[in-house]
Structure formats: C-alpha cells, structure tokens
Design an enzyme around this catalytic site. Structure first.
Site, short mmCIF file in Angstrom:
data_model
loop_
_atom_site.label_atom_id
_atom_site.label_comp_id
_atom_site.label_asym_id
_atom_site.label_seq_id
_atom_site.Cartn_x
_atom_site.Cartn_y
_atom_site.Cartn_z
N LYS A 1 -4.35 1.62 8.42
CA LYS A 1 -3.66 0.76 7.46
C LYS A 1 -2.35 0.23 8.06
CE LYS A 1 -1.89 1.04 2.70
NZ LYS A 1 -1.84 1.88 1.48
N SER B 1 -2.89 -0.86 -2.28
CA SER B 1 -2.44 -1.57 -1.10
C SER B 1 -3.37 -1.39 0.11
CB SER B 1 -1.03 -1.07 -0.72
OG SER B 1 -1.02 0.32 -0.44
N SER C 1 -3.35 3.50 -4.44
CA SER C 1 -3.67 2.55 -3.37
C SER C 1 -4.82 2.93 -2.47
CB SER C 1 -2.42 2.30 -2.51
OG SER C 1 -1.46 1.59 -3.23
#
Length: 468
Positions: free
Chosen positions: A82, A157, A181
């Site tokens: 990520k 996210s 997220s």
C-alpha cells in the site's frame, strides 16, 4: 496452467509448487506483471510499478530454490504494498501531491517482514489522500475503479490493494485499516480482508493517529490471509503497542471448525441505516452459521452510537497530522480532506480528552458483549459500491466530509482494537459485491480466521471473478 490461472492461484498452492519445483517464481512474476500491464491502465490500482526489481528478486528466488536454500513461507510469491507504507528507494506518495516525489530511506516494519518471508513486491497500490476517506480516488492518482463495474467506488484507503486482489494481480496484498480501510475496499471488491487485533502486526514507524491503525492482509482466500498474517505478526519493541506473545498457529489451526460458538448477529448495531440490497444477503449469510453448528441470535449490542466521539477523534487526528499542509497545498488537496481539517480545528484539547475517555468507556461495553458471545456478525458496509466521484451515495444525506455515515460498522472495532474481517457473501441485483463482517473479542484473531474459513467452506467465493 495458463497465465490467467497462475495469477488467480492461491499463495498457499503457489508456495507448495515453488518448493516442489513445479513452477518458478520468475514464471509467476512474469504472468502477474503481464496481467498488470494489460489491465492496470483501466483499473488504476497500482500507482508505482516495480517490474524490474520484481523480476530481479524473482530470479534470485528461483536460484535459491535450485540451490536448496531455506525458503520463507512466502518465498517467490508476488505481493503489493500500500502506498501509505514506506518502501526504501521506492516512491511513497500517500495519494497526495505533497509527497509525490518522496523516496523513503527505510521500509515500514511490515514491509521488512514480508521481504524476509520471501515475498516479491511488484509495486505500490493506490490510496485515498493520506488514507483519510473510504472513496477510491485521490487528487494525485485519480480514480481507482471497482473491477466489478467501471467508475464505481472500490473503497479505500487500501483501494488499490483490494482491486489487485479481485483482478488477479497476484494472491496477497498489504492493507492498513484506521477506520475500515481493509474491510471497506475488500467488501466493495468481493475479496477477503482482515484487520487483526491492534499490535498483532507491529506498525513502525508508528502513525500518530490515536493508535487506531492496524496492518493486515487483503486476499481472495482465507488461507492466504492466514499465511500472510503469520508472516507479518509477532512482537517488536519498536512499536510500543505490539503484543508480547508470538501469534497462534493461524495456518495450522485454520480448519478446526466453529461448532458450538455463541454468535450474535446485529443487522444494524442498533442504530445504523442499511440499504435493503445489502441487508438481505448479509442476513442470509448469518443463517449459514447455524449450519456450521453455532447458536445464532439476532441482537442489539446496546453499546450506543459512537459516531460523535469518532468525529472528534478522527477529525482532530487528521488535523494534527495533515493540517499544516493546507496553507501551501490546499488547492491541490482533496476538498473533503480540507473540510474535515477545518472541522477538526473547532475542537479543543478538552474536547479531545473527553472523547478519549468516552472511547475507554465504549470499549468496556464492547468487551462485556464478548463475554457473552464468541462472535459478532454484521454487514461490512451499509451500502454497495457507488460512483467513485461521490463521497457519499446520492440516495443518502450529503455532507462535505462525513463519509463515515455509510461505513459505521467498521470504525467501532478500530476504537476497541478488536479483530474483524470481511467475507464476500453475495451480490446486489446490479452485480456488486456485498460483505459480511465477522468480529471476535480482543486477541481472538485465530477465531475470526477460523469462522471466516468455516463460512468460506460452505459459501465459497474465490471462483467469482470480476469482468475486468
């Protein structure tokens, strides 16, 4: 096995085949990179591709196999990282113009552990700006598209990580979760994601966000998540909240079953609005736990609504972390992020301390619930995927920044540090995925994995592939 099948093969099987010299890490990595090259321009899930270094690592992994070296549990397996996680020498932009050229000198601890386990990073996945929202777009990288329908929100996210999992960009993907997220994008994209107990995966450098962020896997199968979590978990004093004990045997005990567990099913936590197209599949999924030998009871947990408390804690933390950038960068930042930063400035230090005290009292109520029940089942989200340019679905009340109103099932378990996972459990009439959230008491990560695996065994989902 053709390249597409190779890209969708679980990590557990790939690891075995690599050890048995039935498939090469180079072959796997090339297949995944070719798929990324073909589909990523449409999906926009990977913002920084590291193809050359991935192939170099794959060749080294192949040599290690041929030499008979000791192999880590993820040896030769492609992984994505990520873009909130620091990666040494690889751009870490956090979805923001502020850091568009940042080249960290260190790896985050969980990245370090994935590398040590033998995983091969193929690149960085897209995020909402600084990870602030649950919508798969940022002012820097644009829209990340849901693989089930172009233009729809893929969640955030960890947006790109979930899209990569669903689209077959390899089997394992690193996410992080401060208010949902991992679970939100996994739920929107029809894959599996687990937020472990806080401290299960040490987080260093530790984000200054009120100790709510957790690192965990996003995968297509529960066994892959268990394998990846096993590799990342374990104590480390660099994170002062990391758990002292090593993790349980997540992979070896995964199939132990859940017969006899006491399960509470809450369709709304007693106060949340849920769209009917989501509520129906989730209720049907909850009934499956009776088939698995559990005693299932529909419940109102009685914890009360923590949203006002969360608004204070969430907004103040975001303002403290990112508010100083607004003066210079505000015209190039997400307008919703700027709006929540302005809201955060309306709170005092006393307000924040009172909200922190309320958080402790809230945890005590939740803890007491898990003395009576072994598991809690809820919807993962109140809605299915909606157009990614929107912060809130059109049929919901609008707000300049409060996307939490459609994601109210997730953040309570960040506040309380409990393990929580999302399992795909069906589709809306429009063909968009619906997720079932499974929660257990603190430190009961294995129980969440076992419950997820038991549900997967009777309601498998990995055979469903998006039409990307």
């Amino acid at each position: 096995m053709n390249n597409e099948e190779l890209c969708f093969t679980p990590a557990t099987e790939l690891a075995r085949r690599i050890r048995d010299k039935e498939v090469s890490p180079v072959e796997i990595t090339r297949a995944v990179l070719e798929r990324v090259e073909r589909l990523n321009p449409k999906l926009n899930a990977i913002c920084t591709l590291t193809a050359e270094s991935a192939l170099d690592a794959a060749r080294a992994a192949e040599f290690a196999v041929m030499r008979g070296d000791h192999l880590g549990p993820l040896h030769g397996i492609p992984v994505t990282i990520k873009d909130l996680a620091m990666t040494r020498g690889v751009r870490t932009m956090a979805g923001s113009h502020v850091f568009s050229q940042r080249l960290p000198e260190i790896d985050h601890l969980h990245v370090e552990r994935l590398r040590a386990a033998g995983a091969i990073s193929i690149g960085k996945t897209t995020v909402s700006e600084f990870g602030w929202s649950g919508v798969s777009r940022s002012p820097l990288t644009g829209i990340t598209h849901n693989p089930w329908k172009q233009g729809m929100n893929a969640g955030a996210s960890s947006a790109g990580a979930a899209v990569c999992a669903a689209a077959g960009f390899g089997p394992i993907h690193q996410g992080s979760d401060g208010a949902g997220s991992i679970r939100m994008p996994a739920g929107f994209c029809g894959v599996y994601g687990i937020k472990p107990s806080h401290g299960r995966v040490p987080y260093y450098p530790t984000p200054a966000n009120g100790l709510i962020s957790h690192v965990g896997p996003i995968t297509r199968t529960v066994a892959d998540a268990a394998l990846m979590l096993q590799a990342m978990a374990g104590p480390d004093d660099r994170d002062m909240t990391s758990l002292e004990a090593p993790p349980e045997d997540f992979t070896g005990k995964l199939d132990s079953g859940i017969a006899g567990l006491r399960v509470g099913f809450s369709p709304d936590l007693g106060y949340l609005k849920v769209d009917a197209e989501v509520a129906g599949p989730v209720k049907a999924a909850a009934r499956v736990f009776e088939e698995l030998g559990c005693k299932v009871e529909e419940v109102d947990p009685g914890w009360g609504d923590p949203t006002t408390m969360e608004h204070c804690l969430f907004a103040v933390t975001i303002t403290a972390m990112w508010g100083d950038y607004v003066e210079r960068w505000g015209d190039r930042m997400d307008p919703g992020l700027v709006a929540i930063i302005e809201h955060g400035r309306s709170y005092s230090a006393v307000d924040y301390c009172k909200a922190s005290a309320q958080r402790l009292a809230y945890y005590d109520k939740v803890r007491a619930f898990f003395e009576r029940y072994d598991l809690l089942l809820t919807p993962t989200l109140s809605v299915a995927a909606f157009p990614a340019e929107r912060l809130i679905p059109e049929h919901w009340a609008q707000h300049p920044w409060d996307w939490l109103r459609w994601a109210g099932f997730s953040f309570p378990f960040n506040l309380t540090w409990l393990p929580a996972a999302t399992c795909p459990c069906g589709f809306t009439p429009a063909g968009l995925p619906v997720g079932l959230q499974i929660v257990a008491g603190r430190h009961r990560d294995l129980r969440v994995l076992q419950a997820s695996r038991a549900f997967e065994s009777v309601r498998p989902w990995a055979q469903h592939r998006p039409p990307c």
